[in-house]
Design a protein around this motif. Structure first.
Motif, PDB file in Angstrom:
ATOM      1  N   VAL A 357       0.853  -1.182   0.000  1.00 24.22           N
ATOM      2  CA  VAL A 357       0.000   0.000   0.000  1.00 24.22           C
ATOM      3  C   VAL A 357       0.893   1.238   0.000  1.00 24.22           C
ATOM      4  CG1 VAL A 357      -1.768   1.270   1.271  1.00 24.22           C
ATOM      5  CG2 VAL A 357      -1.817  -1.234   1.220  1.00 24.22           C
ATOM      6  N   TRP A 358       0.628   2.119  -0.904  1.00 24.28           N
ATOM      7  CA  TRP A 358       1.483   3.298  -1.044  1.00 24.28           C
ATOM      8  C   TRP A 358       1.328   4.250   0.129  1.00 24.28           C
ATOM      9  CZ3 TRP A 358       0.814   8.561  -1.315  1.00 24.28           C
ATOM     10  CH2 TRP A 358       1.930   9.299  -1.732  1.00 24.28           C
ATOM     11  N   LYS A 359       2.430   4.756   0.592  1.00 21.81           N
ATOM     12  CA  LYS A 359       2.454   5.785   1.626  1.00 21.81           C
ATOM     13  C   LYS A 359       3.419   6.882   1.187  1.00 21.81           C
ATOM     14  CE  LYS A 359       1.675   2.523   5.426  1.00 21.81           C
ATOM     15  NZ  LYS A 359       2.228   1.972   6.696  1.00 21.81           N
ATOM     16  N   PRO A 360       3.134   8.103   1.558  1.00 18.96           N
ATOM     17  CA  PRO A 360       4.067   9.183   1.185  1.00 18.96           C
ATOM     18  C   PRO A 360       5.408   8.972   1.865  1.00 18.96           C
ATOM     19  CG  PRO A 360       2.410   9.994   2.712  1.00 18.96           C
ATOM     20  CD  PRO A 360       1.976   8.623   2.311  1.00 18.96           C
ATOM     21  N   ARG A 361       6.429   9.377   1.195  1.00 20.77           N
ATOM     22  CA  ARG A 361       7.766   9.231   1.766  1.00 20.77           C
ATOM     23  C   ARG A 361       7.898  10.123   3.005  1.00 20.77           C
ATOM     24  NH1 ARG A 361       8.638  12.172  -2.979  1.00 20.77           N
ATOM     25  NH2 ARG A 361       9.201  14.355  -2.643  1.00 20.77           N
ATOM     26  N   LYS A 362       8.847   9.801   3.828  1.00 17.02           N
ATOM     27  CA  LYS A 362       9.064  10.548   5.050  1.00 17.02           C
ATOM     28  C   LYS A 362      10.069  11.675   4.828  1.00 17.02           C
ATOM     29  CE  LYS A 362       6.427   7.890   7.568  1.00 17.02           C
ATOM     30  NZ  LYS A 362       5.189   8.394   8.181  1.00 17.02           N
ATOM     31  N   ILE A 363       9.791  12.780   5.479  1.00 22.22           N
ATOM     32  CA  ILE A 363      10.720  13.910   5.474  1.00 22.22           C
ATOM     33  C   ILE A 363      10.911  14.364   6.914  1.00 22.22           C
ATOM     34  CG2 ILE A 363      10.037  14.669   3.164  1.00 22.22           C
ATOM     35  CD1 ILE A 363       8.341  16.853   4.524  1.00 22.22           C
ATOM     36  N   ASP A 364      11.910  15.111   7.154  1.00 23.51           N
ATOM     37  CA  ASP A 364      12.118  15.658   8.490  1.00 23.51           C
ATOM     38  C   ASP A 364      10.965  16.578   8.859  1.00 23.51           C
ATOM     39  OD1 ASP A 364      14.485  14.345   8.835  1.00 23.51           O
ATOM     40  OD2 ASP A 364      15.725  16.001   8.094  1.00 23.51           O
ATOM     41  N   ASN A 365      10.460  16.371  10.077  1.00 20.63           N
ATOM     42  CA  ASN A 365       9.372  17.220  10.571  1.00 20.63           C
ATOM     43  C   ASN A 365       9.935  18.615  10.866  1.00 20.63           C
ATOM     44  OD1 ASN A 365       7.283  18.454  11.894  1.00 20.63           O
ATOM     45  ND2 ASN A 365       6.902  16.767  13.330  1.00 20.63           N
ATOM     46  N   PRO A 366       9.441  19.619  10.143  1.00 16.00           N
ATOM     47  CA  PRO A 366       9.997  20.959  10.370  1.00 16.00           C
ATOM     48  C   PRO A 366       9.701  21.502  11.758  1.00 16.00           C
ATOM     49  CG  PRO A 366       8.085  21.065   8.948  1.00 16.00           C
ATOM     50  CD  PRO A 366       8.401  19.628   9.108  1.00 16.00           C
ATOM     51  N   GLU A 367       8.714  20.910  12.448  1.00 15.04           N
ATOM     52  CA  GLU A 367       8.362  21.387  13.782  1.00 15.04           C
ATOM     53  C   GLU A 367       8.880  20.470  14.883  1.00 15.04           C
ATOM     54  OE1 GLU A 367       4.176  21.905  13.762  1.00 15.04           O
ATOM     55  OE2 GLU A 367       4.222  23.610  12.379  1.00 15.04           O
ATOM     56  N   PHE A 368       9.693  19.490  14.481  1.00 19.78           N
ATOM     57  CA  PHE A 368      10.228  18.566  15.482  1.00 19.78           C
ATOM     58  C   PHE A 368      11.281  19.249  16.355  1.00 19.78           C
ATOM     59  CE2 PHE A 368      13.745  15.766  16.690  1.00 19.78           C
ATOM     60  CZ  PHE A 368      13.078  14.879  17.519  1.00 19.78           C
ATOM     61  N   PHE A 369      11.188  18.951  17.638  1.00 19.38           N
ATOM     62  CA  PHE A 369      12.244  19.390  18.546  1.00 19.38           C
ATOM     63  C   PHE A 369      12.426  18.311  19.595  1.00 19.38           C
ATOM     64  CE2 PHE A 369       8.394  20.653  20.667  1.00 19.38           C
ATOM     65  CZ  PHE A 369       8.653  20.499  22.020  1.00 19.38           C
ATOM     66  N   GLU A 370      13.591  18.175  20.078  1.00 16.72           N
ATOM     67  CA  GLU A 370      13.893  17.198  21.126  1.00 16.72           C
ATOM     68  C   GLU A 370      14.041  17.932  22.443  1.00 16.72           C
ATOM     69  OE1 GLU A 370      17.027  13.580  22.200  1.00 16.72           O
ATOM     70  OE2 GLU A 370      17.398  14.925  20.489  1.00 16.72           O
ATOM     71  N   ASP A 371      13.117  17.617  23.348  1.00 14.19           N
ATOM     72  CA  ASP A 371      13.142  18.258  24.651  1.00 14.19           C
ATOM     73  C   ASP A 371      13.934  17.360  25.595  1.00 14.19           C
ATOM     74  OD1 ASP A 371      12.755  19.589  26.976  1.00 14.19           O
ATOM     75  OD2 ASP A 371      10.575  19.709  26.835  1.00 14.19           O
ATOM     76  N   LEU A 372      15.090  17.793  25.963  1.00 13.30           N
ATOM     77  CA  LEU A 372      15.918  16.987  26.850  1.00 13.30           C
ATOM     78  C   LEU A 372      15.506  17.105  28.296  1.00 13.30           C
ATOM     79  CD1 LEU A 372      19.417  17.729  25.260  1.00 13.30           C
ATOM     80  CD2 LEU A 372      17.881  15.778  24.842  1.00 13.30           C
ATOM     81  N   GLN A 373      14.615  18.031  28.602  1.00  9.16           N
ATOM     82  CA  GLN A 373      14.140  18.211  29.975  1.00  9.16           C
ATOM     83  C   GLN A 373      12.627  18.423  29.986  1.00  9.16           C
ATOM     84  OE1 GLN A 373      16.730  21.496  31.281  1.00  9.16           O
ATOM     85  NE2 GLN A 373      17.815  20.034  32.568  1.00  9.16           N
ATOM     86  N   PRO A 374      11.845  17.394  29.622  1.00  5.85           N
ATOM     87  CA  PRO A 374      10.385  17.556  29.622  1.00  5.85           C
ATOM     88  C   PRO A 374       9.804  17.825  30.999  1.00  5.85           C
ATOM     89  CG  PRO A 374      11.003  15.261  29.294  1.00  5.85           C
ATOM     90  CD  PRO A 374      12.252  16.050  29.191  1.00  5.85           C
ATOM     91  N   PHE A 375      10.568  17.497  32.049  1.00  2.00           N
ATOM     92  CA  PHE A 375      10.087  17.773  33.404  1.00  2.00           C
ATOM     93  C   PHE A 375       9.945  19.279  33.641  1.00  2.00           C
ATOM     94  CE2 PHE A 375      11.077  18.667  37.913  1.00  2.00           C
ATOM     95  CZ  PHE A 375      10.024  17.976  38.521  1.00  2.00           C
ATOM     96  N   ARG A 376      10.727  20.072  32.939  1.00  2.00           N
ATOM     97  CA  ARG A 376      10.689  21.511  33.141  1.00  2.00           C
ATOM     98  C   ARG A 376       9.445  22.091  32.465  1.00  2.00           C
ATOM     99  NH1 ARG A 376      15.777  23.527  34.758  1.00  2.00           N
ATOM    100  NH2 ARG A 376      16.724  21.906  36.054  1.00  2.00           N
ATOM    101  N   MET A 377       8.307  21.868  33.084  1.00  2.00           N
ATOM    102  CA  MET A 377       7.037  22.349  32.544  1.00  2.00           C
ATOM    103  C   MET A 377       6.752  23.760  33.046  1.00  2.00           C
ATOM    104  SD  MET A 377       4.717  18.941  33.141  1.00  2.00           S
ATOM    105  CE  MET A 377       5.494  17.342  33.205  1.00  2.00           C
ATOM    106  N   ILE A 378       5.585  24.265  32.605  1.00  2.00           N
ATOM    107  CA  ILE A 378       5.141  25.573  33.066  1.00  2.00           C
ATOM    108  C   ILE A 378       4.726  25.458  34.525  1.00  2.00           C
ATOM    109  CG2 ILE A 378       3.471  27.431  32.689  1.00  2.00           C
ATOM    110  CD1 ILE A 378       3.215  26.386  29.791  1.00  2.00           C
TER     111      ILE A 378
END
Length: 524
Positions: A357-378
């Motif tokens: 089944v055809w699926k669109p190819r993957k590209i880098d998510n322009p809104e992706f970010f890696e949060d190294l400290q998700p505990f630091r919330m509001i």
């Protein structure tokens, strides 16, 4: 349990427990005695509430409306009350109770100080009791974000929150929410992050009408753990500009290109044919129609043939057909054609060109970010309940927010632990539980009877002692009395016959002697 007298703020609680060992006091209905004292945090806390003083002074009811609701239900006019549990009460212990059904409820209270996510854990804990069960509704809490515009009188469903935690249920979907809101540093959107579903069956916590303890622990190392009753129970995106190639083959199977239709395959044969063995029933009236014009019908006076056309009497069932087996042209019934095969199709084989089944190819998510400290919330500075429920009398109690798990555990021991003890003591015995279950489901009586009777029957059948052959003593026995009497009668009858025969013989001898004597006298 602290059984000693302390100060005047203590409330002594006598809790009856069926099946509990020991007795205290002279009341036969009291099997043990516990002392309840309003719990006091044993360490630093950001928030603690027991409701034992009976007031809601620190709490603020919302005075706004829900933005996306109909006008008749938009208001947050659901009622709240401070009261004791309906069942398994611990006198002196009170909680916050949601009292209205099918209404929006919103109430909130400020923390002693805002919680800032830095180097200490966050521990959130509170109790919930669905006293009447729950059809559709939640019992979760929201930790309201520390914003300059936070106004508890305007608390509603879109008020910014940092964490949402607690039970929620609708239909047969039982959830334990842990949701935190996080701001994307690239586009500044605030996103909700949902924890994975709890890996335990949650249904019983919504249906058993007991008080349950919900705890969430967040650690600075970005780990978390959820507890119920102190038992422990997440880069790429599709390319929106990609499109499926025209020659993309998604067929996993295709008709066999080498297959050939058999010579005897008749595609024109009908699926149904007339039954050649059928015979027309006797008495069938071929010349009589099934329906005839009603001879009693009359044309309406206002009938206009130019406008309405030629008038015809309505049709009625033909009276002549009432006693006949049928009327009109007789036709043979249809049956399945044994020669029918339908349109020939080649059998399916694996498609050598299958690409999936055809699926669109993957590209880098322009809104992706890696949060190294998700505990630091509001940071947050208030606790709120914003709920809709189709069931009333949902009980909340003993909220605590702290950085120390041991403080929350001790708080639970002094509060929820007593409720658990009283509820356990008031649990019916196994026999009572079986009787209650049978009242709700009478068919259980059959199972109960079979469960008891079958083992007893088998035990009697296989274990009952049998008398050994050695225990029998064989001896000569007298004949039955009836047989003896019959033999005596037969002997008497035989004796009577012999006597009669003797008498006849004597008479014959006497007669013979008399004849001889007479003959002698005559000759002389």
């Amino acid at each position: 349990m602290d059984e000693e007298q302390s100060d005047d703020t203590e409330d002594k609680v006598a809790a009856s427990g069926k099946g509990a060992s020991g007795k205290t006091g002279t009341d036969a209905n009291i099997s043990f005695q516990v002392t309840y004292k309003t719990p006091v945090p044993t360490g630093d806390v950001y928030f603690a509430e027991t409701f034992d003083d009976g007031s809601l002074d620190r709490w603020q009811l919302s005075k706004t409306v829900k933005g996306d609701a109909d006008d008749d239900i938009a208001k947050y006019d659901g009622k709240w009350s401070v009261e004791q549990l309906k069942e398994n009460k611990v006198p002196g212990d009170q909680g916050l109770v949601l009292k209205s059904r099918a209404k929006h409820h919103a109430i909130a209270a400020m923390l002693n100080k805002p919680f800032i996510f830095q180097d200490e854990p966050l521990v959130i804990q509170y109790e919930v009791n669905f006293q009447d069960g729950i059809d559709c509704g939640g019992a979760y809490i929201k930790l309201l974000s520390d914003t300059g515009s936070l106004n508890l009188e305007q608390f509603h469903d879109r008020t910014p929150y940092t964490i949402m935690f607690g039970p929620d249920k609708c239909g047969e979907d039982y959830k334990l929410h842990f949701i935190f809101r996080h701001q994307n540093p690239l586009n500044k959107d605030v996103e909700e992050k949902h924890a994975k579903r709890a890996d335990v069956d949650l249904k019983k916590f919504y249906t058993d009408k007991k008080t349950h303890l919900y705890t969430l622990v967040l650690n600075p190392d970005n780990s978390y753990e959820m507890f119920i009753d102190q038992s422990s129970v997440s880069r790429e995106i599709d390319d929106p500009n990609d499109s499926k190639p025209e020659d993309w083959d998604e067929r996993a199977k295709i008709p066999d290109p080498e297959a050939v239709k058999p010579d005897d395959w008749d595609e024109d044969a009908p699926a149904k044919i007339e039954d050649p063995d059928a015979l027309k029933p006797e008495g069938w009236l071929d010349d009589e129609p099934e329906f005839v014009p009603d001879p009693n019908a009359e044309k309406p006076e206002d009938w206009d043939e130019e406008m309405d056309g030629e008038w015809e009497a309505p049709q009625i069932p033909n009276p002549a057909c009432e006693t006949a087996t049928g009327c009109g042209e007789w036709k043979r019934p249809m049956i399945n054609n044994p020669q029918y095969k339908g349109k020939w199709k080649a059998p399916l084989v694996d498609n050598p060109n299958y690409q999936g089944v055809w699926k669109p190819r993957k590209i880098d998510n322009p809104e992706f970010f890696e949060d190294l400290q998700p505990f630091r919330m509001i940071s947050f500075k208030a606790l709120g309940l914003e709920l809709w429920s189709m069931t009333s009398d949902i009980y909340f109690d003993n909220f605590i927010i702290t950085s120390h798990k041991e403080v929350a555990d001790r708080w639970a021991s002094d509060s929820w632990g007593l409720k658990k003890l009283v509820a356990s003591a008031n649990e019916p015995g196994i026999f009572s539980q079986l009787m209650i279950a049978a009242e709700e489901r009478p068919w259980l009586w059959v199972i109960y009877i079979l469960t008891v009777a079958l083992p007893i029957g088998l035990a009697v059948l296989f274990c009952w002692p049998k008398k050994s052959d050695d225990d029998y003593v064989y001896k000569k026995v007298d004949l039955p009395r009836g047989d003896v009497e019959e033999e005596e009668e037969e002997e008497e009858d035989e004796a009577a016959v012999v006597d009669d025969e003797d008498k006849v013989a004597e008479a014959a001898e006497s007669a013979q002697a008399a004849g001889e004597e007479t003959e002698h006298q005559t000759s002389g």
